[in-house]
Design a protein around this motif. Structure first.
Motif, PDB file in Angstrom:
ATOM      1  N   GLU A   1      -6.633 -32.015 -43.114  1.00 51.00           N
ATOM      2  CA  GLU A   1      -5.726 -30.962 -42.672  1.00 51.00           C
ATOM      3  C   GLU A   1      -4.852 -31.456 -41.513  1.00 51.00           C
ATOM      4  O   GLU A   1      -3.667 -31.109 -41.426  1.00 51.00           O
ATOM      5  CB  GLU A   1      -6.517 -29.718 -42.270  1.00 51.00           C
ATOM      6  CG  GLU A   1      -7.175 -29.030 -43.463  1.00 51.00           C
ATOM      7  CD  GLU A   1      -7.899 -27.752 -43.075  1.00 51.00           C
ATOM      8  OE1 GLU A   1      -7.631 -27.221 -41.976  1.00 51.00           O
ATOM      9  OE2 GLU A   1      -8.738 -27.287 -43.870  1.00 51.00           O
ATOM     10  N   ALA A   2      -5.414 -32.284 -40.638  1.00 52.43           N
ATOM     11  CA  ALA A   2      -4.624 -32.825 -39.532  1.00 52.43           C
ATOM     12  C   ALA A   2      -3.509 -33.726 -40.051  1.00 52.43           C
ATOM     13  O   ALA A   2      -2.386 -33.708 -39.529  1.00 52.43           O
ATOM     14  CB  ALA A   2      -5.535 -33.604 -38.581  1.00 52.43           C
TER      15      ALA A   2
ATOM     16  N   TRP B   1      -2.117 -33.472 -43.017  1.00 52.56           N
ATOM     17  CA  TRP B   1      -1.147 -32.579 -43.660  1.00 52.56           C
ATOM     18  C   TRP B   1      -0.220 -31.970 -42.615  1.00 52.56           C
ATOM     19  O   TRP B   1       0.997 -31.928 -42.803  1.00 52.56           O
ATOM     20  CB  TRP B   1      -1.902 -31.488 -44.426  1.00 52.56           C
ATOM     21  CG  TRP B   1      -1.018 -30.479 -45.068  1.00 52.56           C
ATOM     22  CD1 TRP B   1      -0.372 -30.579 -46.257  1.00 52.56           C
ATOM     23  CD2 TRP B   1      -0.676 -29.183 -44.530  1.00 52.56           C
ATOM     24  NE1 TRP B   1       0.362 -29.435 -46.509  1.00 52.56           N
ATOM     25  CE2 TRP B   1       0.187 -28.560 -45.468  1.00 52.56           C
ATOM     26  CE3 TRP B   1      -1.020 -28.498 -43.375  1.00 52.56           C
ATOM     27  CZ2 TRP B   1       0.703 -27.288 -45.255  1.00 52.56           C
ATOM     28  CZ3 TRP B   1      -0.508 -27.228 -43.165  1.00 52.56           C
ATOM     29  CH2 TRP B   1       0.348 -26.639 -44.110  1.00 52.56           C
ATOM     30  N   GLU B   2      -0.804 -31.523 -41.491  1.00 49.47           N
ATOM     31  CA  GLU B   2       0.013 -30.936 -40.422  1.00 49.47           C
ATOM     32  C   GLU B   2       0.978 -31.969 -39.854  1.00 49.47           C
ATOM     33  O   GLU B   2       2.135 -31.651 -39.546  1.00 49.47           O
ATOM     34  CB  GLU B   2      -0.899 -30.389 -39.324  1.00 49.47           C
ATOM     35  CG  GLU B   2      -1.672 -29.139 -39.746  1.00 49.47           C
ATOM     36  CD  GLU B   2      -2.698 -28.709 -38.720  1.00 49.47           C
ATOM     37  OE1 GLU B   2      -2.848 -29.425 -37.690  1.00 49.47           O
ATOM     38  OE2 GLU B   2      -3.352 -27.668 -38.932  1.00 49.47           O
ATOM     39  N   LYS B   3       0.524 -33.215 -39.716  1.00 50.65           N
ATOM     40  CA  LYS B   3       1.397 -34.266 -39.200  1.00 50.65           C
ATOM     41  C   LYS B   3       2.531 -34.549 -40.180  1.00 50.65           C
ATOM     42  O   LYS B   3       3.668 -34.802 -39.776  1.00 50.65           O
ATOM     43  CB  LYS B   3       0.599 -35.539 -38.934  1.00 50.65           C
ATOM     44  CG  LYS B   3       1.360 -36.567 -38.120  1.00 50.65           C
ATOM     45  CD  LYS B   3       0.440 -37.640 -37.565  1.00 50.65           C
ATOM     46  CE  LYS B   3       1.208 -38.570 -36.635  1.00 50.65           C
ATOM     47  NZ  LYS B   3       0.324 -39.584 -36.007  1.00 50.65           N
TER      48      LYS B   3
ATOM     49  N   ILE C   1       3.901 -32.366 -42.247  1.00 55.17           N
ATOM     50  CA  ILE C   1       4.836 -31.253 -42.120  1.00 55.17           C
ATOM     51  C   ILE C   1       5.695 -31.423 -40.876  1.00 55.17           C
ATOM     52  O   ILE C   1       6.922 -31.207 -40.896  1.00 55.17           O
ATOM     53  CB  ILE C   1       4.082 -29.910 -42.069  1.00 55.17           C
ATOM     54  CG1 ILE C   1       3.349 -29.654 -43.393  1.00 55.17           C
ATOM     55  CG2 ILE C   1       5.049 -28.760 -41.769  1.00 55.17           C
ATOM     56  CD1 ILE C   1       4.233 -29.543 -44.605  1.00 55.17           C
TER      57      ILE C   1
END
Length: 301
Positions: free
Chosen positions: A59-60, A62-64, A66
């Motif tokens: 998830e980290a 994925w956030e990076k 985005i």
């Protein structure tokens, strides 16, 4: 039974859950009225989900990702296109070009468009000068435009653009200059010629998210020395290409956007001071170079 990845075993139950989600998303596009759009979205979904599952994306991460795309959007404006830059450094631009420009006999090979083309480049006469005050060694560029059977193509539109000797295109300056770009037309025998600059290597813009990605992966942002062409003529496939400078050390190191092809490497022969120029131009004590680039267009369709 388990399905293994490079990271950790994935249970059969987990793999089934992940595949079911992919299948649901793919199915959501089933009623798209445009068949090609449906094909694109379903294939994109399958490949994107396969990537996420293969690398076990966190998830980290994925956030990076985005945040990276958001930053690319913020830095993009009418003078800079960070998403084209991203496509270029990932080789996606060259792969798209390869798919859309299949080999056609002896037709000139295509390469990347790049982010610095401007549609409003001024027209110059055949034999004119594209430099517009840009700094660098003058270079005489000449050649022919023909079809694959050798027939001359008159009135082909030839767009040319390049960076100055400091590695900057005109649009990268803040003074609205127009330099290092123009368009001209081949004559009735398919001949063309113009004065430009001997190309120099330069880094692609690397002060944004794409540059940060290159630095993080230990990749150079430098492009091999090149001169851009886009050639259009009725009945022929539009050609977007470059020519590269033979002997440029960057050719051995690598081109940051994978645009180099052996057939596009040309000698830029430096001429001694005092050697007469092809058109009688007086360059005084300045050295100049000359090269030849014969362009062969593939038929349309």
């Amino acid at each position: 039974m388990t399905e293994t990845t490079a990271h950790a075993p994935v249970s059969a139950e987990q793999a089934t859950r992940e595949q079911e989600l992919t299948d649901r998303v793919v199915a959501s596009f089933e009623d798209a009225p445009d068949a090609r759009l449906k094909e694109l979205m379903q294939a994109l979904t399958r490949h994107l989900h396969a990537f996420i599952r293969e690398v076990r994306l966190t998830e980290a991460e994925w956030e990076k990702a985005i945040a990276f795309l958001t930053a690319a959007g913020h830095i993009t404006d009418d003078r800079r296109q960070e998403f084209i830059l991203l496509s270029d450094v990932l080789g996606a631009s060259m792969q798209t070009i390869a798919v859309n420009n299949p080999a056609a006999g002896n037709a000139t090979e295509a390469t990347v468009f790049g982010p610095f083309f401007v549609e409003t480049a001024p027209e110059i006469p055949n034999g004119g000068d594209i430099a517009g005050g840009a700094s660098g060694q003058p270079a005489w560029v000449e050649g022919t435009v023909t079809g694959t059977h050798g027939n001359p193509i008159p009135n082909a539109r030839i767009e040319v653009w390049e960076a100055d000797e400091d590695g900057f295109y005109d649009v990268q300056y803040d003074d609205a200059r127009v330099a290092g770009r123009a368009h001209l037309y081949s004559d009735q025998k398919g001949n063309y010629a113009f004065w430009g600059l001997t190309p120099a290597p330069y880094p692609i813009p690397h002060d944004g998210p794409v540059g940060e990605m290159l630095a993080a992966t230990n990749r150079s942002p430098v492009r091999a020395s090149h001169l851009h062409f886009m050639v259009t003529a009725s009945g022929y496939r539009t050609l977007v290409t470059h020519i590269f400078v033979e002997g440029d050390p960057q050719l051995d190191i690598g081109d940051s956007v994978f645009g180099v092809k052996d057939s596009l490497i040309k000698p830029f022969d430096t001429q001694r001071v005092g050697i007469p120029t092809p058109d009688g131009r007086d360059l005084g004590e300045q050295q100049w170079a000359r090269t030849r680039f014969d362009i062969v267009l593939a038929p349309a369709n």
